[in-house]
Design a protein around this motif. Structure first.
Motif, PDB file in Angstrom:
ATOM      1  N   THR A 177      51.139  -4.497  33.773  1.00  0.00           N
ATOM      2  CA  THR A 177      50.921  -3.102  33.794  1.00  0.00           C
ATOM      3  C   THR A 177      51.936  -2.272  33.580  1.00  0.00           C
ATOM      4  OG1 THR A 177      49.418  -4.066  35.790  1.00  0.00           O
ATOM      5  CG2 THR A 177      50.062  -1.396  35.629  1.00  0.00           C
ATOM      6  N   ARG A 178      53.240  -2.649  33.921  1.00  0.00           N
ATOM      7  CA  ARG A 178      54.352  -1.675  33.825  1.00  0.00           C
ATOM      8  C   ARG A 178      54.312  -0.421  34.525  1.00  0.00           C
ATOM      9  NH1 ARG A 178      57.096  -1.467  28.420  1.00  0.00           N
ATOM     10  NH2 ARG A 178      58.966  -0.881  29.814  1.00  0.00           N
ATOM     11  N   GLY A 179      53.735  -0.425  35.900  1.00  0.00           N
ATOM     12  CA  GLY A 179      53.595   0.652  36.401  1.00  0.00           C
ATOM     13  C   GLY A 179      54.498   1.085  37.695  1.00  0.00           C
ATOM     14  N   PHE A 180      54.032   1.706  38.508  1.00  0.00           N
ATOM     15  CA  PHE A 180      54.868   2.126  39.777  1.00  0.00           C
ATOM     16  C   PHE A 180      54.563   1.159  40.962  1.00  0.00           C
ATOM     17  CE2 PHE A 180      54.179   5.753  37.365  1.00  0.00           C
ATOM     18  CZ  PHE A 180      55.262   6.774  37.623  1.00  0.00           C
ATOM     19  N   SER A 181      55.447   0.355  41.402  1.00  0.00           N
ATOM     20  CA  SER A 181      55.534  -0.371  42.417  1.00  0.00           C
ATOM     21  C   SER A 181      55.277   0.256  43.563  1.00  0.00           C
ATOM     22  CB  SER A 181      56.933  -1.145  42.189  1.00  0.00           C
ATOM     23  OG  SER A 181      58.002  -0.348  43.047  1.00  0.00           O
ATOM     24  N   GLY A 182      55.095  -0.368  44.674  1.00  0.00           N
ATOM     25  CA  GLY A 182      54.686  -0.045  46.095  1.00  0.00           C
ATOM     26  C   GLY A 182      55.911   0.792  46.875  1.00  0.00           C
ATOM     27  N   TYR A 183      57.214   0.043  46.250  1.00  0.00           N
ATOM     28  CA  TYR A 183      58.575   0.710  46.884  1.00  0.00           C
ATOM     29  C   TYR A 183      58.931   1.661  46.221  1.00  0.00           C
ATOM     30  CZ  TYR A 183      63.541   0.603  48.011  1.00  0.00           C
ATOM     31  OH  TYR A 183      64.874   0.829  48.390  1.00  0.00           O
ATOM     32  N   LEU A 184      58.724   1.659  44.970  1.00  0.00           N
ATOM     33  CA  LEU A 184      58.834   2.874  44.000  1.00  0.00           C
ATOM     34  C   LEU A 184      58.378   4.153  44.638  1.00  0.00           C
ATOM     35  CD1 LEU A 184      60.197   4.565  41.751  1.00  0.00           C
ATOM     36  CD2 LEU A 184      58.453   3.517  40.189  1.00  0.00           C
ATOM     37  N   ALA A 231      62.864   0.846  36.764  1.00  0.00           N
ATOM     38  CA  ALA A 231      63.288   0.143  35.524  1.00  0.00           C
ATOM     39  C   ALA A 231      62.085  -0.459  34.815  1.00  0.00           C
ATOM     40  CB  ALA A 231      64.485  -0.865  35.708  1.00  0.00           C
ATOM     41  N   VAL A 232      61.007  -1.002  35.346  1.00  0.00           N
ATOM     42  CA  VAL A 232      60.041  -1.878  34.860  1.00  0.00           C
ATOM     43  C   VAL A 232      58.954  -0.637  34.259  1.00  0.00           C
ATOM     44  CG1 VAL A 232      58.402  -1.967  36.638  1.00  0.00           C
ATOM     45  CG2 VAL A 232      58.408  -3.666  35.065  1.00  0.00           C
ATOM     46  N   CYS A 233      58.974   0.768  34.776  1.00  0.00           N
ATOM     47  CA  CYS A 233      57.917   1.661  34.741  1.00  0.00           C
ATOM     48  C   CYS A 233      58.087   2.202  33.317  1.00  0.00           C
ATOM     49  CB  CYS A 233      58.105   2.729  35.574  1.00  0.00           C
ATOM     50  SG  CYS A 233      56.454   3.616  35.857  1.00  0.00           S
ATOM     51  N   SER A 234      57.000   2.030  32.543  1.00  0.00           N
ATOM     52  CA  SER A 234      57.087   2.158  31.161  1.00  0.00           C
ATOM     53  C   SER A 234      56.919   3.713  30.822  1.00  0.00           C
ATOM     54  CB  SER A 234      55.697   1.474  30.220  1.00  0.00           C
ATOM     55  OG  SER A 234      54.552   2.018  30.652  1.00  0.00           O
ATOM     56  N   ALA A 235      57.269   4.058  29.847  1.00  0.00           N
ATOM     57  CA  ALA A 235      57.195   5.670  29.297  1.00  0.00           C
ATOM     58  C   ALA A 235      55.831   5.971  29.176  1.00  0.00           C
ATOM     59  CB  ALA A 235      57.761   5.837  28.191  1.00  0.00           C
ATOM     60  N   GLU A 236      54.804   5.133  28.915  1.00  0.00           N
ATOM     61  CA  GLU A 236      53.238   5.728  28.953  1.00  0.00           C
ATOM     62  C   GLU A 236      52.908   5.882  30.432  1.00  0.00           C
ATOM     63  OE1 GLU A 236      54.940   2.881  27.398  1.00  0.00           O
ATOM     64  OE2 GLU A 236      54.506   3.595  25.326  1.00  0.00           O
ATOM     65  N   ASN A 237      53.389   5.028  31.336  1.00  0.00           N
ATOM     66  CA  ASN A 237      52.817   5.391  32.766  1.00  0.00           C
ATOM     67  C   ASN A 237      53.637   6.407  33.393  1.00  0.00           C
ATOM     68  OD1 ASN A 237      50.811   3.355  33.292  1.00  0.00           O
ATOM     69  ND2 ASN A 237      52.305   1.693  33.182  1.00  0.00           N
ATOM     70  N   VAL A 238      54.722   6.713  33.028  1.00  0.00           N
ATOM     71  CA  VAL A 238      55.343   8.023  33.344  1.00  0.00           C
ATOM     72  C   VAL A 238      54.490   9.219  33.080  1.00  0.00           C
ATOM     73  CG1 VAL A 238      57.504   9.360  33.436  1.00  0.00           C
ATOM     74  CG2 VAL A 238      57.741   6.708  33.851  1.00  0.00           C
ATOM     75  N   ALA A 239      54.486   9.164  31.605  1.00  0.00           N
ATOM     76  CA  ALA A 239      53.503  10.150  30.898  1.00  0.00           C
ATOM     77  C   ALA A 239      51.925  10.394  31.536  1.00  0.00           C
ATOM     78  CB  ALA A 239      53.465  10.113  29.502  1.00  0.00           C
ATOM     79  N   ARG A 240      51.332   9.207  32.040  1.00  0.00           N
ATOM     80  CA  ARG A 240      50.285   9.296  32.324  1.00  0.00           C
ATOM     81  C   ARG A 240      50.388   9.688  33.730  1.00  0.00           C
ATOM     82  NH1 ARG A 240      49.017   4.043  31.405  1.00  0.00           N
ATOM     83  NH2 ARG A 240      47.752   4.711  29.886  1.00  0.00           N
ATOM     84  N   PHE A 241      51.197   9.604  34.588  1.00  0.00           N
ATOM     85  CA  PHE A 241      51.173  10.271  35.784  1.00  0.00           C
ATOM     86  C   PHE A 241      51.651  11.674  35.889  1.00  0.00           C
ATOM     87  CE2 PHE A 241      53.988  10.635  40.059  1.00  0.00           C
ATOM     88  CZ  PHE A 241      52.952  11.073  40.654  1.00  0.00           C
ATOM     89  N   GLN A 242      52.148  11.957  34.931  1.00  0.00           N
ATOM     90  CA  GLN A 242      52.505  13.498  34.639  1.00  0.00           C
ATOM     91  C   GLN A 242      50.995  14.069  34.261  1.00  0.00           C
ATOM     92  OE1 GLN A 242      56.186  13.225  31.926  1.00  0.00           O
ATOM     93  NE2 GLN A 242      56.379  15.080  33.139  1.00  0.00           N
ATOM     94  N   HIS A 243      50.342  13.568  33.451  1.00  0.00           N
ATOM     95  CA  HIS A 243      49.201  14.204  32.918  1.00  0.00           C
ATOM     96  C   HIS A 243      47.891  14.433  33.982  1.00  0.00           C
ATOM     97  CE1 HIS A 243      45.505  14.622  30.158  1.00  0.00           C
ATOM     98  NE2 HIS A 243      44.883  13.632  31.363  1.00  0.00           N
TER      99      HIS A 243
END
Length: 474
Positions: A192-199, A261-273
């Protein structure tokens, strides 16, 4: 496109009929907050297993202790979550080998039907009354900066957040987690390379709530750096690490670590969208994951014909690895294969990797066939030492055209090694592109190249993944 996606897009386009922010999040929270019975059941199971683990641990090391960590310990879990994480802490005087041995013994006494799994060191995993239980050994340290393995940090994370989360923030953490699940960006596994619970918990605390987090994320300009405890300002010159990530959240318990660190650029952008979409038109359905439809053979063939590209896939038996080992190797192999195709002029359009019982690297090509010759530019004629060598190398080659002079430099047109993508992928040169070690071994055993409509044979195993590829959404 699935019916649910179409409805979402039509709702967005209309921009009407949306509930206001507070009523939507209140309704969502009501259904995701664990009720009294669910809390009591979890507490009963967790307490029994914690007591069992503590008894077993102290029989081996009187100074050991046991604590529950993770979202169920911090009360940030969502109704339906079934994870209980029990950490068995040993004093630092215990050596690594004994810690691993004690940890497994305690784990098996706590979970008699459990099985061993391996992360940085082995631990025991099992199921009790529908709950997924991990019994993990670690060292009890004074500071997270003294860690000997990654799991040693986890108790510090729990202590830090327990001191900062009140009821309102806890409720907002649940909302943030469910929102990230709904948009497909939750989970720190390497697939997934997304947002962890702690993050997620840190982001809600740092922002001051769910809505402030969405408002901040909507305007993020990556790279974004958040430093909850101001560690950067206190580090001496040369101590700080340089993070090359789209989102940097300095771990409050360890200034040398990026929690994101594990969070991909795609998932950061997905969250923004989706943060922007939700703020513009709050809707409860954004909190619900959309299950991809299974693509049919007719639909897949229609996509292939409509796009006018050439899909090609390398299919092989998936190595017997856990996902966090398999997917980095798939990504490395995907990068190597796409680079190998691009370097040979086959112009990769888009690509993806998928795995189940078998695995496939799917590459969509803008060009699948090339001419029998390729141009090879040599040095300028006036650079004598290099120019003479180039000329002599090709002057007597009966298969090459030239050398001739074009714009002041030697040029030759030589036979192309591969005129089709299939020929390259079926050749031994495939093994020169930089594959993951276990992927390379699997390909050495056997693999199949599928071209064009032949990729329809992937549908039996990968209909949903192909739907995500050919019918993408943010």
């Amino acid at each position: 496109m699935s019916e649910e996606d179409t409805e979402r897009d039509e709702h967005d386009a209309a921009g009407t009929g949306a509930d206001d922010f507070e009523s939507v999040v209140a309704a969502v929270h009501e259904r995701i907050e664990p009720d009294a019975a669910e809390r009591a059941h979890l507490r009963d199971v967790a307490d029994r297993l914690t007591d069992r683990a503590e008894t077993a641990a102290r029989e081996r090391c009187p100074e050991a202790d046991v604590l529950q960590v993770g979202s169920t310990a911090r009360d940030t879990w969502i109704s339906g979550d079934r994870d209980i994480d029990i950490f068995v802490r040993f004093p630092p005087a215990v050596d690594r080998e004994d810690l691993e041995r004690y940890g497994l013994e305690v784990g098996h006494e706590t979970l008699p039907d459990g099985h061993e799994e391996y992360a940085e060191h082995p631990y025991v995993k099992g199921t009790v009354e529908g709950f997924d239980i991990d019994v993990v050994p670690c060292f009890r340290l004074e500071s997270a900066t003294e860690i000997r393995s990654a799991v040693d940090r986890t108790p510090f994370h729990t202590q830090y957040l327990e001191a900062r989360l009140d009821d309102a923030l806890t409720a907002d953490v649940r909302l943030a987690k469910q929102f990230l699940k709904g948009i497909g960006a939750y989970g720190s596994d390497l697939r997934t390379r997304g947002f962890s619970g702690y993050l997620t918990e840190l982001l809600v605390c740092e922002s001051g709530g769910f809505r402030p987090l969405l408002e901040a994320a909507a305007d993020w300009q990556p790279p974004v750096e958040l430093d909850p405890e101001g560690h950067r300002a206190t580090l001496e010159t040369g101590d700080a690490l340089s993070f090359d990530d789209p989102l940097v959240v300095i771990d409050p318990t360890d200034p040398q670590r990026n929690v994101a660190a594990v969070c991909s650029a795609e998932n950061v952008a997905r969250f923004q969208h989706y943060a922007r979409r939700f703020l513009d038109a709050p809707r409860a359905d954004l909190f619900d994951p959309v299950e991809p439809a299974s693509l049919t053979e007719a639909e897949l063939c229609t996509h292939i014909e409509r796009r006018g590209t050439t899909p090609v896939a390398v299919r092989f038996d998936a190595p017997d690895l856990v996902e966090d080992q398999l997917y980095p190797q798939l990504e490395k192999s995907l990068d190597g294969i796409t680079r190998g195709l691009d370097d040979r002029g086959f112009d990769v359009f888009r690509a993806t990797a998928m795995a189940d019982e078998t695995a496939a690297i799917l590459v969509e090509l803008a060009v699948s066939e090339r001419p029998a010759v390729e141009r090879h530019d040599g040095p300028p004629v006036h650079v004598r030492s290099h120019a003479d060598g180039f000329y002599e190398a090709y002057a007597d080659d009966p298969e090459a055209y030239g050398p001739f002079i074009d714009d002041g430099r030697y040029v030759t047109e030589r036979p192309r090694e591969f005129t089709t993508a299939r020929a390259f992928l079926e050749s031994d040169r495939l093994f020169d592109v930089g594959l993951g070690a276990h992927i390379e071994t699997a390909l050495e055993d056997e693999y199949t190249v599928l071209l064009g409509d032949e990729i329809t044979t992937l549908l039996e195993e990968f209909a949903e993944q192909l739907s995500l590829y050919f019918e993408p959404r943010p």
